[in-house]
Design a protein around this motif. Structure first.
Motif, PDB file in Angstrom:
ATOM      1  N   PRO A  33      -6.762 -30.649 -39.728  1.00 54.37           N
ATOM      2  CA  PRO A  33      -8.158 -30.973 -40.069  1.00 54.37           C
ATOM      3  C   PRO A  33      -8.472 -30.789 -41.554  1.00 54.37           C
ATOM      4  O   PRO A  33      -9.178 -31.621 -42.148  1.00 54.37           O
ATOM      5  CB  PRO A  33      -8.974 -29.998 -39.200  1.00 54.37           C
ATOM      6  N   ASP A  34      -7.954 -29.732 -42.169  1.00 55.10           N
ATOM      7  CA  ASP A  34      -8.195 -29.521 -43.594  1.00 55.10           C
ATOM      8  C   ASP A  34      -7.531 -30.607 -44.432  1.00 55.10           C
ATOM      9  O   ASP A  34      -8.107 -31.076 -45.424  1.00 55.10           O
ATOM     10  CB  ASP A  34      -7.680 -28.144 -44.031  1.00 55.10           C
ATOM     11  N   LEU A  35      -6.340 -30.994 -44.055  1.00 53.84           N
ATOM     12  CA  LEU A  35      -5.648 -32.050 -44.792  1.00 53.84           C
ATOM     13  C   LEU A  35      -6.416 -33.368 -44.702  1.00 53.84           C
ATOM     14  O   LEU A  35      -6.573 -34.083 -45.696  1.00 53.84           O
ATOM     15  CB  LEU A  35      -4.224 -32.219 -44.257  1.00 53.84           C
ATOM     16  N   GLU A  36      -6.900 -33.683 -43.525  1.00 50.32           N
ATOM     17  CA  GLU A  36      -7.669 -34.913 -43.361  1.00 50.32           C
ATOM     18  C   GLU A  36      -8.967 -34.858 -44.161  1.00 50.32           C
ATOM     19  O   GLU A  36      -9.383 -35.868 -44.756  1.00 50.32           O
ATOM     20  CB  GLU A  36      -7.956 -35.157 -41.883  1.00 50.32           C
ATOM     21  N   ALA A  37      -9.604 -33.702 -44.204  1.00 46.35           N
ATOM     22  CA  ALA A  37     -10.850 -33.547 -44.958  1.00 46.35           C
ATOM     23  C   ALA A  37     -10.637 -33.770 -46.453  1.00 46.35           C
ATOM     24  O   ALA A  37     -11.574 -34.120 -47.175  1.00 46.35           O
ATOM     25  CB  ALA A  37     -11.447 -32.163 -44.707  1.00 46.35           C
ATOM     26  N   GLN A  38      -9.394 -33.553 -46.907  1.00 45.25           N
ATOM     27  CA  GLN A  38      -9.079 -33.746 -48.323  1.00 45.25           C
ATOM     28  C   GLN A  38      -8.468 -35.116 -48.607  1.00 45.25           C
ATOM     29  O   GLN A  38      -7.892 -35.340 -49.669  1.00 45.25           O
ATOM     30  CB  GLN A  38      -8.149 -32.638 -48.795  1.00 45.25           C
ATOM     31  N   GLU A  49      -2.772 -30.169 -24.616  1.00 46.75           N
ATOM     32  CA  GLU A  49      -4.063 -30.693 -25.070  1.00 46.75           C
ATOM     33  C   GLU A  49      -3.947 -31.117 -26.539  1.00 46.75           C
ATOM     34  O   GLU A  49      -4.437 -30.432 -27.423  1.00 46.75           O
ATOM     35  CB  GLU A  49      -5.147 -29.639 -24.924  1.00 46.75           C
ATOM     36  N   PRO A  50      -3.322 -32.251 -26.811  1.00 47.87           N
ATOM     37  CA  PRO A  50      -3.083 -32.652 -28.199  1.00 47.87           C
ATOM     38  C   PRO A  50      -4.362 -32.870 -29.007  1.00 47.87           C
ATOM     39  O   PRO A  50      -4.338 -32.797 -30.237  1.00 47.87           O
ATOM     40  CB  PRO A  50      -2.273 -33.948 -28.057  1.00 47.87           C
ATOM     41  N   GLY A  51      -5.485 -33.101 -28.335  1.00 46.46           N
ATOM     42  CA  GLY A  51      -6.746 -33.266 -29.050  1.00 46.46           C
ATOM     43  C   GLY A  51      -7.168 -32.020 -29.801  1.00 46.46           C
ATOM     44  O   GLY A  51      -7.987 -32.081 -30.725  1.00 46.46           O
ATOM     45  N   ARG A  52      -6.621 -30.861 -29.427  1.00 44.95           N
ATOM     46  CA  ARG A  52      -6.937 -29.620 -30.128  1.00 44.95           C
ATOM     47  C   ARG A  52      -6.512 -29.670 -31.594  1.00 44.95           C
ATOM     48  O   ARG A  52      -7.097 -29.005 -32.444  1.00 44.95           O
ATOM     49  CB  ARG A  52      -6.219 -28.439 -29.472  1.00 44.95           C
ATOM     50  N   VAL A  53      -5.482 -30.440 -31.899  1.00 46.04           N
ATOM     51  CA  VAL A  53      -4.956 -30.479 -33.264  1.00 46.04           C
ATOM     52  C   VAL A  53      -6.001 -31.050 -34.210  1.00 46.04           C
ATOM     53  O   VAL A  53      -6.394 -30.422 -35.194  1.00 46.04           O
ATOM     54  CB  VAL A  53      -3.644 -31.287 -33.321  1.00 46.04           C
ATOM     55  N   ALA A  54      -6.485 -32.248 -33.935  1.00 48.11           N
ATOM     56  CA  ALA A  54      -7.483 -32.873 -34.804  1.00 48.11           C
ATOM     57  C   ALA A  54      -8.802 -32.121 -34.785  1.00 48.11           C
ATOM     58  O   ALA A  54      -9.543 -32.122 -35.776  1.00 48.11           O
ATOM     59  CB  ALA A  54      -7.701 -34.326 -34.386  1.00 48.11           C
ATOM     60  N   ALA A  55      -9.091 -31.453 -33.669  1.00 50.20           N
ATOM     61  CA  ALA A  55     -10.355 -30.728 -33.550  1.00 50.20           C
ATOM     62  C   ALA A  55     -10.320 -29.355 -34.222  1.00 50.20           C
ATOM     63  O   ALA A  55     -11.342 -28.678 -34.300  1.00 50.20           O
ATOM     64  CB  ALA A  55     -10.719 -30.565 -32.069  1.00 50.20           C
ATOM     65  N   GLY A  56      -9.153 -28.934 -34.699  1.00 47.75           N
ATOM     66  CA  GLY A  56      -9.043 -27.611 -35.305  1.00 47.75           C
ATOM     67  C   GLY A  56      -9.179 -26.491 -34.293  1.00 47.75           C
ATOM     68  O   GLY A  56      -9.622 -25.384 -34.634  1.00 47.75           O
ATOM     69  N   ALA A  57      -8.797 -26.755 -33.057  1.00 46.80           N
ATOM     70  CA  ALA A  57      -8.963 -25.780 -31.981  1.00 46.80           C
ATOM     71  C   ALA A  57      -7.639 -25.209 -31.491  1.00 46.80           C
ATOM     72  O   ALA A  57      -7.562 -24.659 -30.386  1.00 46.80           O
ATOM     73  CB  ALA A  57      -9.710 -26.432 -30.808  1.00 46.80           C
ATOM     74  N   LEU A  58      -6.598 -25.343 -32.309  1.00 45.52           N
ATOM     75  CA  LEU A  58      -5.292 -24.790 -31.941  1.00 45.52           C
ATOM     76  C   LEU A  58      -5.255 -23.354 -32.442  1.00 45.52           C
ATOM     77  O   LEU A  58      -5.100 -23.105 -33.636  1.00 45.52           O
ATOM     78  CB  LEU A  58      -4.191 -25.624 -32.597  1.00 45.52           C
ATOM     79  N   GLN A  59      -5.420 -22.400 -31.543  1.00 45.60           N
ATOM     80  CA  GLN A  59      -5.497 -21.006 -31.978  1.00 45.60           C
ATOM     81  C   GLN A  59      -5.219 -20.072 -30.809  1.00 45.60           C
ATOM     82  O   GLN A  59      -5.311 -20.448 -29.646  1.00 45.60           O
ATOM     83  CB  GLN A  59      -6.876 -20.717 -32.561  1.00 45.60           C
ATOM     84  N   LEU A  60      -4.883 -18.832 -31.170  1.00 47.53           N
ATOM     85  CA  LEU A  60      -4.666 -17.780 -30.192  1.00 47.53           C
ATOM     86  C   LEU A  60      -5.733 -16.714 -30.375  1.00 47.53           C
ATOM     87  O   LEU A  60      -6.227 -16.501 -31.491  1.00 47.53           O
ATOM     88  CB  LEU A  60      -3.284 -17.137 -30.378  1.00 47.53           C
ATOM     89  N   SER A  61      -6.067 -16.044 -29.294  1.00 49.12           N
ATOM     90  CA  SER A  61      -6.984 -14.914 -29.415  1.00 49.12           C
ATOM     91  C   SER A  61      -6.293 -13.802 -30.208  1.00 49.12           C
ATOM     92  O   SER A  61      -5.055 -13.727 -30.269  1.00 49.12           O
ATOM     93  CB  SER A  61      -7.372 -14.385 -28.038  1.00 49.12           C
ATOM     94  N   GLU A  62      -7.069 -12.932 -30.808  1.00 51.13           N
ATOM     95  CA  GLU A  62      -6.493 -11.826 -31.564  1.00 51.13           C
ATOM     96  C   GLU A  62      -5.635 -10.948 -30.662  1.00 51.13           C
ATOM     97  O   GLU A  62      -4.567 -10.476 -31.068  1.00 51.13           O
ATOM     98  CB  GLU A  62      -7.599 -11.002 -32.216  1.00 51.13           C
ATOM     99  N   PHE A  63      -6.078 -10.726 -29.434  1.00 48.39           N
ATOM    100  CA  PHE A  63      -5.296  -9.913 -28.500  1.00 48.39           C
ATOM    101  C   PHE A  63      -3.941 -10.561 -28.230  1.00 48.39           C
ATOM    102  O   PHE A  63      -2.899  -9.898 -28.276  1.00 48.39           O
ATOM    103  CB  PHE A  63      -6.048  -9.724 -27.183  1.00 48.39           C
TER     104      PHE A  63
END
Length: 253
Positions: A166-171, A224-238
């Motif tokens: 997402p950051d790369l696309e924004a730039q 869920e490949p849509g998470r990539v463009a949405a910037g939602a690829l992440q893990l909880s801190e735990f």
């Protein structure tokens, strides 16, 4: 293990700028940290270089400075005094310096807005930026087969690259050769296949600890490949902390 001022400075750079690799280094056996911190500080400085200026010539000069420093290390003569280069020279052999030179060369792509030429170019970029870092660390620490290092580095690099999309696309960048959901999922599955080879090898090495998040992140992207463009690829801190603790206890990812 005694840290001199340079190693302490490297650790501080990594702690502030690359907290995931800092956590992985701190989870490694104490002697390995003196190897990992200079490598991770180097990687951080090189990764930043293309982004700190809009002037392409200045960015090229910044990367060339690091290539010149690596050439000094490779040649085995006098090496410039620098808080990162000096300890880096203490952990690299000539081949390790050559590997990192190719890493710096690959980072030239970050300066410009050109798309990747094809899938092979994209794979080479991930392998040379992330895989060569793991490979150089493995050479410095010993006991890490080349293909295992490249597979682990590719899987980890792909996962982190997905998070940067997402950051790369924004730039105004074109980060993926094919951004369709099916293609993103296929890329993620390819990364998981390479990660499976790492696990099947049974190799235990501190150089691959920094790749501990690759599996869960790539599984998210495959499902869920849509998470990539949405910037939602992440893990909880735990989950992030628990995953690193498990990897450190096993000695492998």
């Amino acid at each position: 293990m005694q840290f001199d001022d340079d190693l302490t400075a490297c650790a501080g750079l990594v702690e502030r700028g690359d907290p995931d690799r800092f956590a992985a280094a701190m989870a490694a056996p104490a002697p390995a940290r003196a190897v990992l911190f200079p490598l991770y500080a180097f990687n951080l400085e090189v990764a930043r270089a293309p982004w700190v200026t809009q002037e392409t010539m200045i960015a090229e000069m910044r990367l060339q400075w690091w290539r010149d420093a690596l050439e000094e290390i490779r040649e085995g003569g006098t090496v410039r005094r620098h808080e990162v280069v000096t300890p880096l020279a203490g952990v690299l052999d000539a081949e390790g310096a050559a590997l990192l030179d190719r890493l710096v060369g690959a980072r030239r792509w970050d300066i410009y807005k050109d798309a990747f030429e094809d899938a092979a170019h994209f794979t080479r970029y991930i392998e040379e930026t992330s895989g060569h870092l793991v490979l150089a660390a493995g050479r410095a620490l010993g006991g890490l087969p080349e293909q295992v290092a490249l597979d682990a580095g590719y899987a980890s690099g792909l996962a982190q690259y997905f998070r940067a999309v997402p950051d790369l696309e924004a730039q105004g960048r074109v980060p993926l050769v094919d951004g369709r959901l099916d293609a993103v999922a296929a890329l993620a599955r390819g990364g998981l296949e390479r990660l499976a080879r790492v696990r099947a090898s049974g190799v235990r090495n501190p150089a691959i600890l920094a790749c501990w998040q690759a599996g869960p992140l790539l599984r998210q992207a495959a499902r869920e490949p849509g998470r990539v463009a949405a910037g939602a690829l992440q893990l909880s801190e735990f989950r992030r902390r628990a995953g690193l603790m498990a990897a450190a206890l096993r000695g492998r990812i």
